[in-house]
Design a protein around this motif. Structure first.
Motif, PDB file in Angstrom:
ATOM      1  N   LEU A  16       1.481  -6.874  -3.278  1.00 45.31           N
ATOM      2  CA  LEU A  16       0.517  -6.883  -4.367  1.00 45.31           C
ATOM      3  C   LEU A  16      -0.538  -7.964  -4.165  1.00 45.31           C
ATOM      4  N   MET A  19      -3.032  -6.636  -1.889  1.00 47.45           N
ATOM      5  CA  MET A  19      -3.899  -5.692  -2.574  1.00 47.45           C
ATOM      6  C   MET A  19      -4.929  -6.437  -3.419  1.00 47.45           C
ATOM      7  N   ILE A  96       7.718  -0.649  -5.159  1.00 49.55           N
ATOM      8  CA  ILE A  96       6.617  -0.436  -4.221  1.00 49.55           C
ATOM      9  C   ILE A  96       7.146   0.003  -2.874  1.00 49.55           C
ATOM     10  N   THR A 101       9.037  -1.228   2.212  1.00 44.74           N
ATOM     11  CA  THR A 101       8.107  -2.309   1.930  1.00 44.74           C
ATOM     12  C   THR A 101       8.095  -3.369   3.011  1.00 44.74           C
ATOM     13  N   VAL A 126       1.564   3.810  -0.475  1.00 42.31           N
ATOM     14  CA  VAL A 126       1.399   2.832  -1.547  1.00 42.31           C
ATOM     15  C   VAL A 126      -0.007   2.893  -2.121  1.00 42.31           C
ATOM     16  N   TYR A 129      -1.160   1.489  -5.652  1.00 42.42           N
ATOM     17  CA  TYR A 129      -1.330   0.049  -5.831  1.00 42.42           C
ATOM     18  C   TYR A 129      -2.688  -0.454  -5.364  1.00 42.42           C
ATOM     19  N   PHE A 132      -5.025  -2.370  -7.816  1.00 47.01           N
ATOM     20  CA  PHE A 132      -5.043  -3.820  -8.031  1.00 47.01           C
ATOM     21  C   PHE A 132      -6.142  -4.515  -7.235  1.00 47.01           C
ATOM     22  N   SER A 155       1.548  -3.891 -15.511  1.00 44.75           N
ATOM     23  CA  SER A 155       1.705  -5.055 -14.641  1.00 44.75           C
ATOM     24  C   SER A 155       0.345  -5.678 -14.359  1.00 44.75           C
ATOM     25  N   GLY A 157       0.108  -7.391 -11.615  1.00 47.24           N
ATOM     26  CA  GLY A 157       0.121  -7.552 -10.175  1.00 47.24           C
ATOM     27  C   GLY A 157       0.696  -8.873  -9.714  1.00 47.24           C
ATOM     28  N   TYR A 161       6.717  -6.629 -14.028  1.00 48.55           N
ATOM     29  CA  TYR A 161       6.134  -5.480 -14.710  1.00 48.55           C
ATOM     30  C   TYR A 161       7.008  -5.169 -15.917  1.00 48.55           C
TER      31      TYR A 161
END
Length: 657
Positions: A16, A19, A96, A101, A126, A129, A132, A155, A157, A161
């Motif tokens: 995250l 991102m 995620i 991941t 993904v 996401y 974000f 969330s 990020g 969440y």
């Protein structure tokens, strides 16, 4: 149910953060991903409603809505599709990239550039996401069709969440982004601007079959948008008589909804074809090749197929889904129609739109349907012919294809005898002719030496192990080209393919290597016969000594450097193939193999002389065991009793000091 707060995994938090700090070079793609997800949800609801009359879902006006609030700086993408249950939210949104991941992050760090990063994001699934990149907070409100309660996921990020149960949630899913503060220096990234939303939808999602709607204010919106872009607002909101009245909101459909496969090719750009592929496959990389099929006559259908540029992670996974989307008269009825694509072409993505199939067709009916079988046959032949053209016309792209999908395509040599010749024409193989460039079988046949009757090959774990195999020695010396086959499937298909263009495929590790030429003179022939007599006693003795391990001991015509090798008889199951069967739970009786000796090697000559002088010497028996063990090691195998073999080697080394 009260609000529940959950923590992201360590890898998820790291992802995250990547991102949030934008690993993409083009942030616009976040909207494409959200629209694509919404379209998938509508497709699924349409299919589910066809299958389940009791679902009770409203399918009268399926669509995607985009709502932008400039003052609140929010952007919402809403659909009235299948929706998600609470469990599905946790599984699909709360975790995620699922179990991938950590692997994704590792590959992402190795990538080093934005383009490669984009490819990986698509590959690891993904895309949701990416929101974000442009949002400080993302909220998802969803209710699955047929259920009474909805779920809210939210969330910022960071590390957590939240999940809430919502009683009055509408059917479908709404994703709301609280956008980051506007960049005063660059209005091109104001995602609340209607012109910007139109631009993104037109570029990426114009082909979506469901209407994508946006509430707009007319007629003054054009002037406002022009001002936002820094242009002259000639037709702005104010006229000669003063400010215009506040316009009424109007629903505007942003996409053309035209099926690309039904439009003339001249009217469709390569970029549009590529965007459809990305929508279908959730891939971020452009496809390697686009295949068009248009069938007319008593049974009409159109197909638009794609060959990806890289293999998905689950290409060889058990239970992995494959197939193309099946439409009937522009209505999607099956997302992954496996009956249309054989297993060995499971990497192919795309759509098939038929005119004469039932909308209420099931997978079981499809498998028995004559028209489906005809389409499958035509699509397979068209794909293989396209790949052959790719090999001759764009060899670099073909090399990419073969590197990614060659192992899969060769499965067709086992499962599709009707297309076996076409697959062999497409396939390329490593060979001893060129260490860098692979060869086709046709090219191999063109280079065959005069008098050569067979196509020679050798299987192994790697090119290095094959090139160092003693089985190749005489073939290399005489200039015979040998195919180097290192994929596990090679062990299987070479047993199923008897020949190519009348030339038999023959393993250099099986049977006797009859490399004697017609030019052999009387003197050479006499020498060979004398040699056979000289070694008759040694061969008989070693055969008896090793009878528990080998079927026969004989002189070799395939060895020039190594003292010995083990070979299989024609028709025998190779050790590698036996291991493959064992791994699949199928036990194959272990057969004895043949030990071949090199009469020109000093070790073998010395053993023969020693045996003639002292045939009862127990050390000679141990030496025979060592020679057999060395032959097994040379081909990548191992002695039947490794501990005893090690002791014998240590003893011999000690005696040599």
């Amino acid at each position: 149910m009260p609000t529940e707060t959950f923590e992201f995994q360590v890898e998820a938090r790291q992802l995250l953060q990547m991102m949030i700090h934008s690993i993409y070079s083009n942030k616009d793609v976040f909207l494409r991903e959200l629209i694509s997800n919404a379209s998938d949800a509508l497709d699924k609801l349409r299919i589910e409603a066809l299958r389940d009359d009791s679902l009770g879902a409203d399918v009268s006006d399926l669509h995607i809505a985009i709502e932008a609030d400039k003052d609140a700086r929010t952007l919402t993408v809403r659909d009235n599709g299948i929706g998600m249950s609470r469990e599905e939210v946790v599984q699909l949104i709360g975790t995620i990239a699922k179990s991938g991941t950590a692997e994704f992050l590792a590959k992402l760090r190795e990538a080093g550039d934005a383009a490669t990063a984009g490819d990986l994001i698509g590959q690891f699934g993904v895309g949701f996401y990416s929101a974000f990149m442009v949002a400080d907070e993302v909220t998802l409100l969803t209710r699955r069709a047929g259920e009474s309660q909805g779920t809210r996921w939210s969330s910022g990020g960071e590390g957590t969440y939240t999940l809430d149960t919502v009683e009055d949630a509408p059917q479908g899913t709404a994703v709301t982004l609280r956008l980051k503060p506007a960049d005063a220096e660059d209005q091109l990234f104001d995602y609340t601007s209607p012109w910007k939303i139109r631009e993104i939808v037109k570029r990426y999602s114009d082909f979506i079959t469901w209407p994508i709607r946006m509430a707009t204010a007319e007629p003054g919106a054009a002037g406002q948008e022009a001002a936002e872009k820094g242009e002259d607002a000639k037709d702005g909101a104010a006229g000669e008589d003063g400010p215009a009245a506040a316009p009424e909101p109007k629903q505007e459909t942003l996409n053309s909804q035209k099926a690309l496969w039904a439009r003339p090719r001249s009217e469709v750009s390569a970029e549009e074809y590529h965007e459809l592929y990305k929508h279908l496959s959730h891939d971020w990389a452009d496809p390697l090749e686009t295949i068009h099929v248009h069938a007319e006559g008593t049974f009409e259908y159109q197909a638009l197929l794609y060959v990806p540029s890289h293999a998905p992670r689950d290409l060889f996974g058990q239970g992995a889904k494959h197939g193309v989307q099946l439409y009937v008269k522009r209505v999607l009825i099956m997302e992954e129609c496996e009956a249309l694509v054989p297993e060995y072409l499971r990497f192919v993505k795309g759509v098939v739109d038929a005119q004469d199939l039932s909308l209420n067709v099931s997978r079981e009916i499809l498998q028995q349907d004559r028209q489906i079988r005809l389409m499958r046959r035509r699509l397979s032949k068209k794909t293989l012919s396209t790949l052959k053209d790719l090999r001759t016309g764009r060899p670099e792209d073909y090399a990419t294809f073969w590197r990614e999908f060659g192992r899969v395509l060769k499965e067709g040599l086992l499962s599709d005898p009707d297309n076996r010749d076409a697959i062999l024409d497409v396939a390329t193989f490593a060979s001893t002719h060129d260490a860098e460039q692979p060869t086709t079988l046709a090219q191999y046949v063109e280079r065959m030496k005069e008098g050569q009757r067979d196509i020679y090959y050798l299987t192994g774990e790697s090119r290095a192990s094959v090139e160092n195999s003693p089985h190749l020695e005489a073939f290399r010396d005489k200039g015979f080209e040998v195919l180097i086959l290192t994929d596990p499937v090679d062990e299987l298909w070479v047993e199923a393919v008897p020949d190519y263009q009348g030339k038999q495929l023959r393993s250099v590790a099986k049977g006797e290597a009859d490399l004697a030429t017609e030019e052999e003179g009387e003197e050479a022939k006499a020498e060979r016969e004398q040699r056979d007599k000289d070694y008759a006693g040694l061969l008989a003795w070693m055969g008896e000594r090793l009878k528990e391990e080998v079927r026969e001991v004989r002189l070799s015509s395939r060895l020039t450097v190594s003292p010995a090798c083990v070979v299989s008889d024609v028709g025998d199951v190779t050790p590698a193939l036996r291991e493959m069967y064992r791994a699949m739970g199928q036990e194959v009786p272990a057969g004895k193999r043949i030990l071949e000796l090199n009469p020109g090697h000093a070790l073998i000559e010395g053993l023969r002389a020693a045996h003639e002088q002292r045939p009862d010497d127990p050390g000679l028996g141990e030496l025979a065991e060592l020679i057999h063990g060395l032959a097994l090691l040379a081909e990548g195998g191992r002695p039947g009793d490794p501990a005893r073999f090690t002791k014998l080697v240590a003893s011999r080394l000690k005696s040599s000091l």
